[in-house]
Write an enzyme that holds these catalytic residues in place. Structure first.
Site, PDB file in Angstrom:
ATOM      1  CG  ASP A  11      -1.939  -1.066   1.219  1.00 20.85           C
ATOM      2  OD1 ASP A  11      -2.126  -1.667   0.150  1.00 20.85           O
ATOM      3  OD2 ASP A  11      -2.572  -1.308   2.258  1.00 20.85           O
ATOM      4  CG  ASP A 134     -12.493  -4.784  -2.997  1.00 16.98           C
ATOM      5  OD1 ASP A 134     -11.598  -5.575  -3.372  1.00 16.98           O
ATOM      6  OD2 ASP A 134     -12.281  -3.586  -2.729  1.00 16.98           O
TER       7      ASP A 134
END
Lengths: 273, 202
Positions: A11, A134
Site C-alpha cells: 500500500d 471486492d
C-alpha cells in the site's frame, strides 16, 4: 510446470513531506527509508513472483508521486508489476503503463462503467487489465433469487455481493456474475478480495475463491485474510486459486516470501524457488 | 559499447526492456527510424497486444527489418515480437507475419487450463545457444500469452510445457534471428542474464 504465484502487495501513500511511505511496515530500516522501491527490491530478492502497488491516496495530487514510484521500481525490479487504486480512465491506464507497470488493476471505476474494461483491454491488451473485485457475504438468499448461491463453511447459504469504494458501498451486484461479465469484456485476470476476511488473519474466503476459479477461464488471484503459509496452501488446494496475494504476513516480517514458497514446495505445490 | 535499438511500433511497455539492456551494459535507443535500426549492432522487436495491430503498425518497417536481418546481425523478438517473426497467425483473422521463421502462431486449445498461460514456467533448453550461456536447464521465466508458435524442431531453442509442449524460444535457419515467447525483461535475474547474453552476441 506452471508455478503458483506469490504476490506481495504494497500500500503506497503520501506522507506530509510529499514523499512516499508504505503503510503498515514495521521494518525499522524500511520505515526510515520510507520508500516502497526499497521494499519492492527486498521482496524481489526473496523470490516474489510479481508485485502489486496499491495507491491508497488515489488522488490526483498523489498520481505524480505514484508515477515516480512506478518508474523507479520498474528501473530496478525486473518482475511483473501491477498498479491499482483510483484508476478511472484510459488516460490513467496509459500513464501508469508508460511509467513501467505491466498491468493495472481496476475496481470501482469498472463497476461504475464496465465499458472501461472492454475499451482498455482492446487498446492495451487483456493481459494488462486486471479487474479487482471486492465482495462481502450476504446471507439474504430468499430476497435474492437471481444471485449465485454458495455454501459457506458451516453450510449456510449465501451470495457474495460486490462492494466498492474500499468496501464502503454495497452495489447489489453478484460477484460471480460480475466476474463472468468482466471476463467477457476482456479482463485478463481477477484479483478477488473478500472483505469478510481482509485483515483478519483467518485465511482466504474459500467458497468464493473456488467458485470463481472453477467458473472462469482467466486466472484468479486470491486476496484477503492470509495469516500464515497454510492459508496460502489452502487457497491453492481448496480455493483452486492461480496466485495468492498477501500483505501483512510479509510486511511484519513474520514470514519471507521464500519461507512461504518452501512450505508450499514441501507440500508439492509447484513454486519458483 | 554495443548499440542496441528497440523497435518502437507503438505497442507495449518498453521501459523494462530498455532498462534491462542498459543493465547488460548496452547503449540503448528506442526508434522507429529504419536508418537507426540498420546502423545498430543488435535489434529488439518487442510487443504486447494483438497480432493484426502489430503487423499493421510495423508495415512501414518491413523492408528495413528484412534488410537488417539479411545483414546477418542479431535480432531478438520478445512475446508478440517473437510471434510476428513467423509465417502467419490465426489470432483474429488469419494474418501474415514477417515470415522470417517457418511456422504458424496458434491458440492454446480449449481445456481445463487457464488461458492466457500466465506466470512463471520452466523451460527445457533443446539446443545449445549463446543466449542460454550460464542459464541452467529448467530455469523459470515469465510468460503471458494465449497463442504460441508452432514450428519444426530445428527452429526450436527451448521448449515449455502447458498442457502440451510448445516453443518457448525459436531461431531462424541462418541463426541470427531469435525469439522468446517469455519476457526476459520480466524474468528476474535469469532474464537479465539472457539480455546480457544477447548483448554479447551483438
Amino acid at each position: 510446470m506452471l508455478t503458483k504465484r506469490i504476490i506481495p502487495c504494497l500500500d503506497v501513500t503520501l506522507d506530509e513531506a510529499g514523499g512516499t511511505v508504505v503503510k503498515g511496515i514495521e521494518f525499522v530500516d524500511l520505515r526510515k527509508a520510507g520508500d516502497p522501491v526499497e521494499l519492492a527490491k527486498r521482496y524481489n530478492e526473496q523470490g516474489a513472483d510479481e508485485l502489486v502497488f496499491l495507491d491508497i491516496t488515489a488522488s490526483h495530487e498523489g498520481r505524480g508521486t505514484m508515477i515516480d514510484v512506478i518508474e523507479r521500481t520498474a528501473d530496478e525490479v525486473f518482475i511483473p508489476l501491477t498498479v491499482g487504486g483510483g484508476i478511472n480512465s484510459i488516460e490513467d491506464i496509459r500513464q501508469i503503463l508508460r511509467a513501467g507497470a505491466d498491468k493495472v488493476s481496476i475496481n470501482t471505476a469498472a463497476v461504475k462503467d464496465p465499458d472501461l474494461i472492454r475499451q482498455s483491454s482492446q487498446i492495451f491488451g487483456s493481459q494488462c487489465i486486471v479487474t479487482a473485485i471486492d465482495c462481502k457475504r450476504n446471507t439474504d438468499v430468499e430476497g435474492n433469487p437471481d444471485k449465485v448461491i454458495l455454501e459457506l463453511e458451516d453450510g449456510t447459504p449465501a451470495w457474495y455481493e460486490v462492494v466498492i469504494y474500499g468496501g464502503r458501498k454495497s452495489t447489489g451486484i453478484d460477484a460471480v456474475q460480475w466476474a463472468k461479465k468482466v471476463e467477457e469484456l476482456g479482463s485478463g485476470e481477477i484479483l478477488l478480495t473478500s472483505m469478510d476476511r481482509d485483515g483478519t488473519y483467518d485465511g482466504f474466503d474459500i467458497p468464493i475463491t473456488r467458485k470463481l476459479s472453477e467458473e472462469l477461464d482467466i486466472p484468479v488471484i486470491a486476496s484477503g485474510g492470509v495469516g500464515n503459509p497454510q492459508h496460502i496452501y489452502e487457497g491453492f488446494i481448496k480455493g483452486k486459486a492461480d496466485a495468492a496475494l498477501a500483505a501483512s504476513i510479509f510486511h511484519f516480517g513474520e514470514y519471507t516470501v521464500q519461507d512461504v514458497k518452501e512450505y508450499l514446495r514441501e507440500r508439492n505445490i509447484p513454486v519458483r524457488l | 559499447m554495443k548499440n542496441i535499438v528497440i523497435i518502437d511500433y507503438g505497442l507495449g511497455n518498453l521501459r523494462s526492456v530498455y532498462k534491462g539492456l542498459e543493465h547488460a551494459g548496452a547503449s540503448v535507443s528506442i526508434s522507429s527510424d529504419p536508418g537507426t535500426m540498420l546502423a545498430a549492432d543488435g535489434v529488439i522487436l518487442p510487443g504486447v497486444g494483438a497480432f493484426m495491430d502489430a503487423m499493421k503498425n510495423i508495415e512501414g518497417l518491413k523492408g528495413a527489418i528484412k534488410e537488417y536481418v539479411g545483414s546477418g546481425k542479431p535480432m531478438l523478438g520478445i512475446c508478440l515480437g517473437e510471434q510476428i517473426l513467423m509465417d502467419r497467425s490465426e489470432e483474429g483473422k488469419l494474418t501474415d507475419g514477417l515470415g522470417l521463421i517457418k511456422g504458424n502462431v496458434v491458440r492454446f486449445p480449449h481445456s481445463e487450463l487457464k488461458v492466457p498461460h500466465m506466470g512463471w514456467n520452466s523451460i527445457q533448453i533443446t539446443q545449445e545457444h549463446p543466449l542460454f550461456e550460464g542459464i541452467p536447464d529448467g530455469s523459470y521465466v515469465y510468460f503471458v500469452h494465449s497463442y504460441f508458435v508452432d514450428t519444426t524442431q530445428k527452429n526450436i531453442l527451448a521448449a515449455c510445457g502447458y498442457g502440451r509442449t510448445f516453443a518457448a524460444a525459436v531461431i531462424n535457419d541462418t541463426g541470427n534471428v531469435i525469439g522468446t515467447q517469455f519476457h526476459p525483461e520480466k524474468s528476474g535475474n535469469v532474464g537479465l542474464k539472457m539480455l546480457h547474453n544477447f548483448v554479447r552476441m551483438c
